[in-house]
Design a protein around this motif. Structure first.
Motif, PDB file in Angstrom:
ATOM      1  N   GLN A   1      43.877  70.854   6.535  1.00 13.02           N
ATOM      2  CA  GLN A   1      44.264  69.989   5.426  1.00 13.02           C
ATOM      3  C   GLN A   1      45.110  70.758   4.412  1.00 13.02           C
ATOM      4  O   GLN A   1      46.118  70.253   3.907  1.00 13.02           O
ATOM      5  CB  GLN A   1      42.984  69.477   4.748  1.00 13.02           C
ATOM      6  CG  GLN A   1      43.174  68.572   3.563  1.00 13.02           C
ATOM      7  CD  GLN A   1      41.825  68.084   3.029  1.00 13.02           C
ATOM      8  OE1 GLN A   1      41.267  67.111   3.511  1.00 13.02           O
ATOM      9  NE2 GLN A   1      41.301  68.766   2.025  1.00 13.02           N
TER      10      GLN A   1
ATOM     11  N   LEU B   1      33.730  72.048   9.422  1.00 10.76           N
ATOM     12  CA  LEU B   1      34.139  71.544   8.116  1.00 10.76           C
ATOM     13  C   LEU B   1      35.188  72.460   7.478  1.00 10.76           C
ATOM     14  O   LEU B   1      36.159  71.995   6.884  1.00 10.76           O
ATOM     15  CB  LEU B   1      32.916  71.419   7.193  1.00 10.76           C
ATOM     16  CG  LEU B   1      31.774  70.530   7.694  1.00 10.76           C
ATOM     17  CD1 LEU B   1      30.599  70.584   6.719  1.00 10.76           C
ATOM     18  CD2 LEU B   1      32.249  69.090   7.869  1.00 10.76           C
TER      19      LEU B   1
ATOM     20  N   GLU C   1      33.098  65.210   0.065  1.00  9.78           N
ATOM     21  CA  GLU C   1      34.405  65.504   0.641  1.00  9.78           C
ATOM     22  C   GLU C   1      35.491  65.392  -0.425  1.00  9.78           C
ATOM     23  O   GLU C   1      35.533  64.419  -1.179  1.00  9.78           O
ATOM     24  CB  GLU C   1      34.704  64.545   1.794  1.00  9.78           C
ATOM     25  CG  GLU C   1      33.781  64.746   2.995  1.00  9.78           C
ATOM     26  CD  GLU C   1      34.194  63.902   4.188  1.00  9.78           C
ATOM     27  OE1 GLU C   1      35.268  63.269   4.110  1.00  9.78           O
ATOM     28  OE2 GLU C   1      33.450  63.877   5.183  1.00  9.78           O
ATOM     29  N   CYS C   2      36.364  66.400  -0.482  1.00  4.30           N
ATOM     30  CA  CYS C   2      37.445  66.432  -1.471  1.00  4.30           C
ATOM     31  C   CYS C   2      38.741  66.880  -0.801  1.00  4.30           C
ATOM     32  O   CYS C   2      38.727  67.518   0.253  1.00  4.30           O
ATOM     33  CB  CYS C   2      37.130  67.426  -2.601  1.00  4.30           C
ATOM     34  SG  CYS C   2      35.660  67.110  -3.571  1.00  4.30           S
ATOM     35  N   ASP C   3      39.859  66.550  -1.430  1.00  9.73           N
ATOM     36  CA  ASP C   3      41.154  67.103  -1.080  1.00  9.73           C
ATOM     37  C   ASP C   3      41.817  67.461  -2.413  1.00  9.73           C
ATOM     38  O   ASP C   3      42.531  66.667  -3.010  1.00  9.73           O
ATOM     39  CB  ASP C   3      42.002  66.101  -0.305  1.00  9.73           C
ATOM     40  CG  ASP C   3      43.311  66.719   0.187  1.00  9.73           C
ATOM     41  OD1 ASP C   3      43.664  67.812  -0.298  1.00  9.73           O
ATOM     42  OD2 ASP C   3      43.974  66.113   1.040  1.00  9.73           O
TER      43      ASP C   3
ATOM     44  N   ASP D   1      36.878  72.647  -2.073  1.00  8.20           N
ATOM     45  CA  ASP D   1      36.637  71.603  -1.064  1.00  8.20           C
ATOM     46  C   ASP D   1      35.593  72.049  -0.040  1.00  8.20           C
ATOM     47  O   ASP D   1      34.751  71.254   0.392  1.00  8.20           O
ATOM     48  CB  ASP D   1      37.950  71.241  -0.368  1.00  8.20           C
ATOM     49  CG  ASP D   1      38.964  70.607  -1.321  1.00  8.20           C
ATOM     50  OD1 ASP D   1      38.579  70.309  -2.473  1.00  8.20           O
ATOM     51  OD2 ASP D   1      40.125  70.424  -0.918  1.00  8.20           O
TER      52      ASP D   1
ATOM     53  N   ASN E   1      31.764  70.383   0.308  1.00  7.37           N
ATOM     54  CA  ASN E   1      31.346  69.774   1.575  1.00  7.37           C
ATOM     55  C   ASN E   1      30.085  70.423   2.135  1.00  7.37           C
ATOM     56  O   ASN E   1      29.140  69.741   2.546  1.00  7.37           O
ATOM     57  CB  ASN E   1      32.488  69.890   2.594  1.00  7.37           C
ATOM     58  CG  ASN E   1      32.443  68.780   3.627  1.00  7.37           C
ATOM     59  OD1 ASN E   1      31.449  68.094   3.775  1.00  7.37           O
ATOM     60  ND2 ASN E   1      33.535  68.612   4.344  1.00  7.37           N
TER      61      ASN E   1
ATOM     62  N   ARG F   1      22.176  65.936   6.753  1.00  7.53           N
ATOM     63  CA  ARG F   1      23.264  66.902   6.916  1.00  7.53           C
ATOM     64  C   ARG F   1      22.639  68.287   6.879  1.00  7.53           C
ATOM     65  O   ARG F   1      21.947  68.612   5.921  1.00  7.53           O
ATOM     66  CB  ARG F   1      24.312  66.798   5.796  1.00  7.53           C
ATOM     67  CG  ARG F   1      25.012  65.468   5.692  1.00  7.53           C
ATOM     68  CD  ARG F   1      25.992  65.482   4.528  1.00  7.53           C
ATOM     69  NE  ARG F   1      27.312  65.941   4.911  1.00  7.53           N
ATOM     70  CZ  ARG F   1      27.857  67.084   4.552  1.00  7.53           C
ATOM     71  NH1 ARG F   1      27.177  67.932   3.826  1.00  7.53           N
ATOM     72  NH2 ARG F   1      29.076  67.404   4.935  1.00  7.53           N
TER      73      ARG F   1
ATOM     74  N   GLN G   1      38.562  72.037   9.196  1.00  7.18           N
ATOM     75  CA  GLN G   1      39.224  70.809   8.744  1.00  7.18           C
ATOM     76  C   GLN G   1      39.901  71.027   7.389  1.00  7.18           C
ATOM     77  O   GLN G   1      41.028  70.580   7.165  1.00  7.18           O
ATOM     78  CB  GLN G   1      38.208  69.679   8.644  1.00  7.18           C
ATOM     79  CG  GLN G   1      37.704  69.184   9.992  1.00  7.18           C
ATOM     80  CD  GLN G   1      36.554  68.210   9.864  1.00  7.18           C
ATOM     81  OE1 GLN G   1      36.060  67.932   8.761  1.00  7.18           O
ATOM     82  NE2 GLN G   1      36.094  67.682  10.999  1.00  7.18           N
ATOM     83  N   SER G   2      39.220  71.738   6.493  1.00  9.81           N
ATOM     84  CA  SER G   2      39.798  72.019   5.176  1.00  9.81           C
ATOM     85  C   SER G   2      41.000  72.946   5.299  1.00  9.81           C
ATOM     86  O   SER G   2      41.979  72.816   4.552  1.00  9.81           O
ATOM     87  CB  SER G   2      38.744  72.653   4.259  1.00  9.81           C
ATOM     88  OG  SER G   2      37.713  71.739   3.963  1.00  9.81           O
TER      89      SER G   2
END
Length: 529
Positions: free
Chosen positions: A154, A147, A191-193, A181, A185, A261, A150-151
């Motif tokens: 991003q 995770l 989930e944020c951007d 973010d 998560n 999760r 991925q951030s």
């Protein structure tokens, strides 16, 4: 006659209330400075003439050649541990006497704060710490890496889409969006951007939650009863309701749809249903020199149910958001600043990044990141020079005696509720432990030198059973982000960069007075090879 009695009574009362408290350590035979009327040693901070870090350094440097000294946070006497062996004694060996942090907020004033891991005391803290610990084992951190990675990608892709060869940004703003973010998560399952959607509700509420004025803490210290009566909370009603409702809705949705999760919310919900769980013993992976050591704090039998409410879960999630949002982003800000001002260090780190990119064929893995030795050296030195926590406290929970070891010392009797400090900022900048402490030098932490660092003089995440539970996660976030940033950009000074950096006198956590303005300079294909 009566007026004479009134004057004498007023003088005696004034002395007992306003003067004698600042003689507390002198009466115990402990050296101290010259505390100011009412404000003690905090006058520089109250007048915003000194940052918290500078205050800690001032207190640490006074009374040289002593193992300890005393200072005053307003009227509160605080015992400062300066000797590494004494720090070990208090923080580890005799931890049962010093297991709590000081509680700034009166009980019942702000439930969202009072129930989090930092504020909990005694058995409640032990139970919650044991419940949360499985979220930060090697296997859970490795899961979170996906995770975080991925951030990180991003984050970099947002800036790669810009056409400028040099992008000027305020690092604190950008890095808090990344840490927002990640914590959203891994702790909340959201989930944020926050770079693309700059005003998303989660980020906006996070900013409000972490924008704490030092005046509120001073007010609670001086007038806790009045603040409680006036219902002055640490967090606004808007912030409290947002995070509480978010957690409650999240839990309900997971239960309704059978969503699992392996994050903090899941672990706390499972602990509420089934009690503590035994986990398989896992090999501890070396996440970096700065990683806080593991300590067993559990005195509760396994599989014992503990009472955990939705409010408790919201409190823990918010406390980790608070730590991740500000503290981790502060580490990243200071690291980017030091890389910009030390291009030789940055060049070497970029070389290691490029070698890692080639070795893992462009796809960063958890193992390859942890194998980056120079990255760990740079992060470790950043935390040495700019620790996110400039000092940590411990509260004496039962009477304790500091035995004399030097000719001029006598026994110091600490009573229940006395406050003890570990002055991290002072230790990290003590030239007897770190020569030329103002110089940024990652070589202090190479394989040869780090073995010679005196134990208990390097405490970026505290020490002992009450250390920072999230140190592995914090280090992983910082290393991951800089891997991706330096794969594509150099960090350079720009016109708005403040050189030398001046610490802000308005914030509790170390920060730059004029912000962290730096440039991301796009790397050419030639420099990538």
């Amino acid at each position: 006659m009566w007026w004479i009695i009134a004057v004498v009574a007023t003088v005696v009362l004034g002395y007992r209330l306003l003067i004698r408290p600042h003689r507390h350590w002198l009466e115990k035979g402990v050296k101290q400075g010259a505390p100011r009327f009412i404000f003690g040693d905090f006058v520089g901070m109250v007048l915003q003439k000194q940052s918290l870090g500078e205050m800690v350094k001032t207190v640490y440097d006074r009374c040289p050649n002593t193992r300890y000294s005393g200072f005053y946070q307003l009227f509160t006497p605080i015992f400062v541990l300066k000797d590494p062996d004494l720090i070990k004694q208090v923080a580890v060996k005799d931890f049962d006497h010093f297991q709590d942090h000081r509680t700034f907020i009166p009980e019942g004033s702000d439930p969202l704060w009072a129930n989090n891991l930092v504020a909990l005391t005694g058995k409640k803290w032990r139970d919650m710490r044991t419940t949360l610990s499985p979220a930060f084992t090697s296997s859970k951190i490795k899961y979170m890496f996906t995770l975080i990675s991925q951030s990180g990608e991003q984050f970099v892709q947002y800036f790669l889409k810009k056409e400028e060869s040099l992008i000027t940004i305020e690092m604190k703003d950008s890095f808090t969006r990344f840490t927002n973010d990640v914590i959203a998560n891994t702790a909340f399952g959201v989930e944020c951007d926050s770079l693309e959607d700059s005003n998303n509700e989660f980020y906006t509420m996070g900013k409000k939650a972490t924008d704490l004025s030092i005046w509120r803490f001073i007010g609670y210290s001086l007038m806790p009863g009045l603040f409680k009566l006036l219902k002055v909370t640490l967090f606004s009603k808007e912030v409290s309701e947002f995070f509480s409702n978010l957690v409650e809705t999240n839990i309900h949705s997971r239960q309704k749809h059978g969503i699992v999760r392996p994050d903090m919310i899941h672990l706390l919900v499972e602990a509420r249903k089934n009690g503590f769980k035994d986990e398989e013993t896992e090999p501890i992976q070396d996440t970096g020199f700065a990683t806080a050591a593991d300590h067993d704090v559990n005195k509760t039998p396994k599989n014992t149910k503990i009472k955990i409410t939705d409010q408790d879960i919201a409190s823990q999630a918010l406390s980790f958001f608070f730590a991740g949002f500000d503290s981790v982003s502060a580490l990243m800000c200071f690291m980017s600043y030091e890389l910009a001002l030390n291009p030789d260090v940055q060049t070497r780190l970029i070389q290691e990044v490029d070698e890692t990119v080639d070795a893992c064929k462009g796809k960063l893995t958890y193992e390859s990141l942890l194998g980056m030795k120079y990255m760990d050296m740079v992060v470790s030195e950043t935390l040495r020079k700019w620790p996110s926590s400039v000092g940590v406290d411990r509260v004496c929970t039962k009477p304790y005696i500091i035995d004399p070891k030097c000719p001029e010392e006598k026994p110091v009797h600490l009573e229940k509720n006395d406050v003890v400090w570990l002055p991290i900022f002072g230790l990290h900048r003590d030239p007897q432990y770190y020569p030329e402490p103002e110089r940024f030098d990652p070589e202090r932490f190479n394989d040869g030198n780090k073995a010679n660092i005196k134990p208990y003089t390097y405490l970026p995440f505290g020490h002992g059973p009450r250390n920072c539970i999230g140190s592995r996660l914090a280090l992983l976030e910082a290393k991951t982000l800089f891997f991706y940033v330096l794969s594509h950009f150099e960090i350079v000074p720009v016109e708005k960069t403040q050189i030398p950096l001046v610490l802000s006198k308005k914030h509790i956590i170390l920060s730059a007075e004029n912000g962290f303005w730096l440039g991301l300079k796009r790397r050419s294909d030639k420099s990538r090879k």
